[in-house]
Design an enzyme around this catalytic site. Structure first.
Site, PDB file in Angstrom:
ATOM      1  N   ASN A   1      -7.941  -1.407  13.483  1.00 19.25           N
ATOM      2  CA  ASN A   1      -9.343  -1.669  13.132  1.00 19.25           C
ATOM      3  C   ASN A   1      -9.510  -2.935  12.290  1.00 19.25           C
ATOM      4  O   ASN A   1     -10.579  -3.162  11.736  1.00 19.25           O
ATOM      5  CB  ASN A   1      -9.935  -0.466  12.386  1.00 19.25           C
ATOM      6  CG  ASN A   1      -9.211  -0.192  11.065  1.00 19.25           C
ATOM      7  OD1 ASN A   1      -8.279  -0.903  10.706  1.00 19.25           O
ATOM      8  ND2 ASN A   1      -9.656   0.824  10.359  1.00 19.25           N
TER       9      ASN A   1
ATOM     10  N   ASP B   1       0.838  -1.202   0.000  1.00 18.67           N
ATOM     11  CA  ASP B   1       0.000   0.000   0.000  1.00 18.67           C
ATOM     12  C   ASP B   1       0.870   1.249   0.000  1.00 18.67           C
ATOM     13  O   ASP B   1       2.095   1.167   0.125  1.00 18.67           O
ATOM     14  CB  ASP B   1      -0.994  -0.008   1.183  1.00 18.67           C
ATOM     15  CG  ASP B   1      -0.314  -0.204   2.537  1.00 18.67           C
ATOM     16  OD1 ASP B   1       0.893   0.060   2.648  1.00 18.67           O
ATOM     17  OD2 ASP B   1      -1.005  -0.628   3.486  1.00 18.67           O
TER      18      ASP B   1
HETATM   19  C1  GLP Z   1      -0.553   0.914   8.141  1.00 18.89           C
HETATM   20  C2  GLP Z   1      -0.087   0.104   6.961  1.00 18.89           C
HETATM   21  C3  GLP Z   1      -0.527  -1.316   7.089  1.00 18.89           C
HETATM   22  C4  GLP Z   1      -0.050  -1.827   8.426  1.00 18.89           C
HETATM   23  C5  GLP Z   1      -0.705  -1.054   9.522  1.00 18.89           C
HETATM   24  C6  GLP Z   1      -0.331  -1.488  10.906  1.00 18.89           C
HETATM   25  O1  GLP Z   1      -1.882   1.224   8.042  1.00 18.89           O
HETATM   26  N1  GLP Z   1      -0.579   0.645   5.749  1.00 18.89           N
HETATM   27  O2  GLP Z   1       0.014  -2.083   6.025  1.00 18.89           O
HETATM   28  O3  GLP Z   1      -0.322  -3.197   8.541  1.00 18.89           O
HETATM   29  O4  GLP Z   1      -0.336   0.278   9.365  1.00 18.89           O
HETATM   30  O5  GLP Z   1       0.685  -0.684  11.375  1.00 18.89           O
HETATM   31  P1  GLP Z   1       1.451  -0.919  12.719  1.00 18.89           P
HETATM   32  O6  GLP Z   1       2.341  -2.077  12.473  1.00 18.89           O
HETATM   33  O7  GLP Z   1       2.230   0.347  12.905  1.00 18.89           O
HETATM   34  O8  GLP Z   1       0.450  -1.144  13.781  1.00 18.89           O
END
Ligand code: GLP
Length: 238
Positions: free
Chosen positions: A134, A68
């Protein structure tokens, strides 16, 4: 029907990066020139740091794709492209991570271009993903369908809040691979760490399969490896 296998690999919090690294290496060994989807966020940093510590490099023919990216109006250190520059490409491997261009004038066209590149190499052999607070996977926010395509999405308030420190205001939109591409991967590796993920990880692994928690779709994937620290797994039996 394809038999489903969900392996849960548990790590002590201090060992999370090393365990994720070993797990990924074992899976990468099954492919000569793997097509790998890679996540950003806080969770995979320990994995990328372990790769750096071990002087790891992907196989020469590996193709690496971001899962993403944010939509921005110009260069920004908060983009996933910048993240990979800091945590992976510059420090670990010679291959570039292919990332949709965050400041593309036409994000929809950009993510479709990216999608053509991904499908052109046969899609993911291994999709490494995190889980949002979420339940999102990549930027497949709640409400995403299991067969959703690569697309531009409106980011959920909690997703925007996650990066509020780095962006003011945080991006409103992102580009993401669809759930369909993650579900079509030969292998999915789901990374989770920290107590804050315990509730949503439990919902994803043991709750109903629902668009409200896109990570729950992974219950239907034939081969998922969950690498989690003990904190994120602490609600698993409740
Ligand atoms: C962002 C990324 C996701 C990731 C998520 C969780 O939204 N686009 O790909 O899985 O964060 O992030 P974290 O690992 O900081 O909780």
């Amino acid at each position: 029907m394809t038999p489903k296998t969900t392996r849960i690999v548990t790590a002590e919090p201090t060992e999370f990066g090393a365990v994720a690294f070993e797990t990924l290496c074992n899976l990468l060994g099954e492919f000569d020139a793997p097509v790998v989807g890679l996540p950003t966020g806080r969770t995979p940093v320990a994995l990328y740091e372990e790769m750096t510590r071990r002087h790891f490099d992907f196989a020469a023919g590996a193709r690496l794709f971001a899962i993403d990216e944010y939509c921005t109006s110009g260069p920004h250190e908060g983009t996933n492209a910048a993240f990979f520059g800091r945590h992976l490409r510059a420090r670990v491997c010679d291959q570039s991570v292919i990332v949709p261009r965050a400041d593309a004038i036409d994000p929809e066209q950009e993510i479709q271009r990216f999608c053509v590149a991904l499908t052109g190499v046969g899609g993911f052999d291994i999709a490494v993903v995190g889980i949002g607070d979420n339940g999102h996977v990549a930027f497949n926010e709640p409400g995403s369908a299991i067969d959703s395509a690569c697309r531009v999405v409106h980011l959920a308030p909690s997703t925007r809040a996650q990066v509020a420190g780095a962006w003011d205001p945080p991006p409103e939109r992102g580009m993401t691979v669809g759930m369909a591409h993650i579900m079509a991967a030969d292998q999915v590796v789901l990374l989770a760490s920290g107590l804050a993920k315990a509730h949503i990880l439990s919902a994803a692994l043991s709750g109903p399969v629902t668009e409200r928690v896109p990570a729950s779709f992974l219950q239907l994937h034939p081969s998922v490896t969950v690498v989690s620290d003990t904190l994120a797994l602490s609600r698993q039996s409740q």
